[in-house]
Design an enzyme around this catalytic site. Structure first.
Site, PDB file in Angstrom:
ATOM      1  N   CYS A  58       0.050   3.848   2.629  1.00 24.35           N
ATOM      2  CA  CYS A  58       0.453   3.354   3.955  1.00 24.35           C
ATOM      3  C   CYS A  58       1.938   3.625   4.196  1.00 24.35           C
ATOM      4  O   CYS A  58       2.333   4.063   5.275  1.00 24.35           O
ATOM      5  CB  CYS A  58       0.191   1.854   4.081  1.00 24.35           C
ATOM      6  SG  CYS A  58      -1.528   1.365   3.937  1.00 24.35           S
TER       7      CYS A  58
ATOM      8  N   CYS B  97       0.834  -1.205   0.000  1.00 27.26           N
ATOM      9  CA  CYS B  97       0.000   0.000   0.000  1.00 27.26           C
ATOM     10  C   CYS B  97       0.871   1.260   0.000  1.00 27.26           C
ATOM     11  O   CYS B  97       1.492   1.600   1.015  1.00 27.26           O
ATOM     12  CB  CYS B  97      -0.919  -0.032   1.220  1.00 27.26           C
ATOM     13  SG  CYS B  97      -1.823   1.485   1.533  1.00 27.26           S
TER      14      CYS B  97
END
Length: 107
Positions: free
Chosen positions: A36, A33
């Site tokens: 993230c 991600c």
């Protein structure tokens, strides 16, 4: 990941999160991600700011789906604060705004 941020798994969830004697900031994430990974410096910065007052943990949702399901995580990154017997999803993403939101919740 910095030493101030702890990785939590299904096996360590109860001890590190449920039985924590202080508020817990949970960062739900996955290594694939991009947002993230971009948020990681912010999370590490918050861990330094709140050292000793708030436990900061990361939960890899791919490796620990039970925890993500328990908190109703539907997308990542997802931040939650466990404090005063409540779980609050945090909306902000900048370090300053997150700190302000955490301070407001903690009183």
């Amino acid at each position: 990941m910095s030493a101030d941020v702890m990785a939590v798994s299904d096996a360590t969830f109860e001890v590190e999160i449920e039985k924590s004697d202080k508020p817990v900031l949970i960062d739900f994430w996955a290594p694939w991600c991009g947002p993230c990974l971009a948020l990681l410096p912010t999370i590490e910065g918050l861990a330094s700011v709140y050292e000793g007052d708030v436990k900061v943990v990361k939960v890899n949702v791919d490796e620990n789906p039970a925890i993500a399901d328990r908190f109703g995580v539907q997308g990542i990154p997802h931040l939650a604060l466990l404090a005063n017997g409540r779980t609050i999803a945090l909306r902000e993403r900048s370090r300053t705004r997150l700190a302000k939101e955490i301070d407001e919740i903690l009183g």
